[in-house]
Design an enzyme around this catalytic site. Sequence first.
Site, mmCIF file in Angstrom:
data_model
loop_
_atom_site.group_PDB
_atom_site.id
_atom_site.type_symbol
_atom_site.label_atom_id
_atom_site.label_comp_id
_atom_site.label_asym_id
_atom_site.label_seq_id
_atom_site.Cartn_x
_atom_site.Cartn_y
_atom_site.Cartn_z
ATOM 1 C CG HIS A 76 55.341 67.301 26.262
ATOM 2 N ND1 HIS A 76 54.053 67.757 26.112
ATOM 3 C CD2 HIS A 76 55.321 66.485 27.342
ATOM 4 C CE1 HIS A 76 53.297 67.235 27.074
ATOM 5 N NE2 HIS A 76 54.039 66.455 27.832
ATOM 6 C CG HIS A 92 55.832 69.391 31.066
ATOM 7 N ND1 HIS A 92 55.158 69.038 32.217
ATOM 8 C CD2 HIS A 92 55.648 68.365 30.184
ATOM 9 C CE1 HIS A 92 54.596 67.849 32.033
ATOM 10 N NE2 HIS A 92 54.878 67.433 30.817
ATOM 11 C CD GLU A 112 49.210 71.249 32.298
ATOM 12 O OE1 GLU A 112 48.542 70.395 32.906
ATOM 13 O OE2 GLU A 112 50.414 71.459 32.501
ATOM 14 C CG HIS A 157 46.421 67.272 30.076
ATOM 15 N ND1 HIS A 157 46.881 67.090 31.351
ATOM 16 C CD2 HIS A 157 47.176 66.475 29.300
ATOM 17 C CE1 HIS A 157 47.897 66.230 31.336
ATOM 18 N NE2 HIS A 157 48.081 65.840 30.095
HETATM 19 ZN ZN LIG Z 1 53.712 65.854 29.903
#
Ligand SMILES: [Zn+2]
Length: 525
Positions: A68, A157, A203, A339
Amino acid sequence: MPEIKVTPLGAGQDVGRSCILVSIAGKNVMLDCGMHMGYNDDRRFPDFSYITQNGRLTDFLDCVIISHFHLDHCGALPYFSEMVGYDGPIYMTHPTKAICPILLEDYRKITVDKKGETNFFTSQMIKDCMKKVVAVHLHQTIQVDDELEIKAYYAGHVLGAAMFQIKVGSESVVYTGDYNMTPDRHLGAAWIDKCRPDLLISESTYATTIRDSKRCRERDFLKKVHESVERGGKVLIPVFALGRVVFATPGMLHAGQSLQIFRKWAGNEKNMVIMPGYCVQGTVGHKILSGQRKLEMEGRQILEVKMQVEYMSFSAHADAKGIMQLIRQAEPRSVLLVHGEAKKMEFLKQKIEQEFHVNCYMPANGETTTLFTSPNIPVDISLGLLKRESAIGLVPDSKKPKLMHGTLIMKDNSFRLVSPEQALKELGLGEHQLRFTCRVHIQDPRKEHEMVLRVYNHLKGVLKDYSVQHLPDGSIMVESILIQATAQSEDQGTKVLLVSWTYQDEELGSYLTSLLKKGLPQTTA
Ligand SMILES: [Zn+2]
């Protein structure tokens, strides 16, 4: 044995600078190419020298995938493609391709025009980099080459965020990027099908958080804003750039507009700053959230923070519940966390291993995790053998694995499982039988045939469920086990019995041997 290797160049036990190298069935893929918000020096970009020491990057990497447009996932991309020299394909979704260059240009302006840094990528480099990008649709299977295919899934997200499945033959990896499992006011929840990848790379920013309901959060948020405004104060809400609510950016108070306002307002205790999400170590946001009230700003200036500091998670990341939910959805064979902070990852790793009974890894930057995969190999099987081996049902059920016996023939690049008789016939081979023989000494002064008769009667009495026969040639058969008396030993009082069996009857053969070794019961002659 086939293996999958994963090395984080960034985001290994850390948030920011996402960049993960995956090797799967001989293909090398780089997932994300981000910058770190907490650093202004060399550490802001991943260390690409890990990828290959000799040879061109483009020869080594089969493709780069960007999940992204957030800069911690794509901020190093023009540097990687135009300055380090990667020339191969870059994949991202259409919205990411549209927004990415805007954010990169913004980042360049702050770094070069405002801070006056040199040796940074130029506007032209951003443009040239974007020319290498191939935009993809959700659920579209992209054939990178003859063997490597990728597929994007909706990640929630932010606009355009995607999870990516990377597949070579029967081996696959899913990379989540950042995702959210609960819909908010403008985006839906992440979704993936039950694709059972060998590895899910997830993540874990909010690995230990379980969020309360959105309604409660919104009510609390408004209450806090009202309180401050009624006192005559002002409220600062630093937010994450594009694709979210619009307040002052950036969200972690590390530069730009929100930091400028913060510096102006920080001295007044009537004012309030509401941090709406996670802040990376090294940013002003992280410092004030961990209680620091005296901050050293540029030029050694000390800024005293008197304003109220509040934290309310309006983040677009999955919380612990959401991460577990995604694992349940995709049913991976193993999980790897990136992450996130090491301590929080450790907690979630244990939870995942307990609940799903799969291995969970959390490599640090530069550390390689290797996992072995068991690829599916299609084997043809004859109907006759299938019938013979399947006592329960003819239709094979993928959920109930079944053991099959037969001879595997490898011919013309294909595998066939056939009966041993069929294999012998096809290969023109004769059958040999291997027998194992054991010697047992029996103390018995009588004649040989009398001793054999005693053994026969003893076995017949003990082994009621077995077929025990006394054959005309003087030997004894117990099922397929043969017992024969042999030439006497030097000692007249000792006789020798030979017990022999084939490989298939190993268990019964050993049992009979041990039984005979115990000796025969005493009889009154
Ligand atoms: Zn992000």
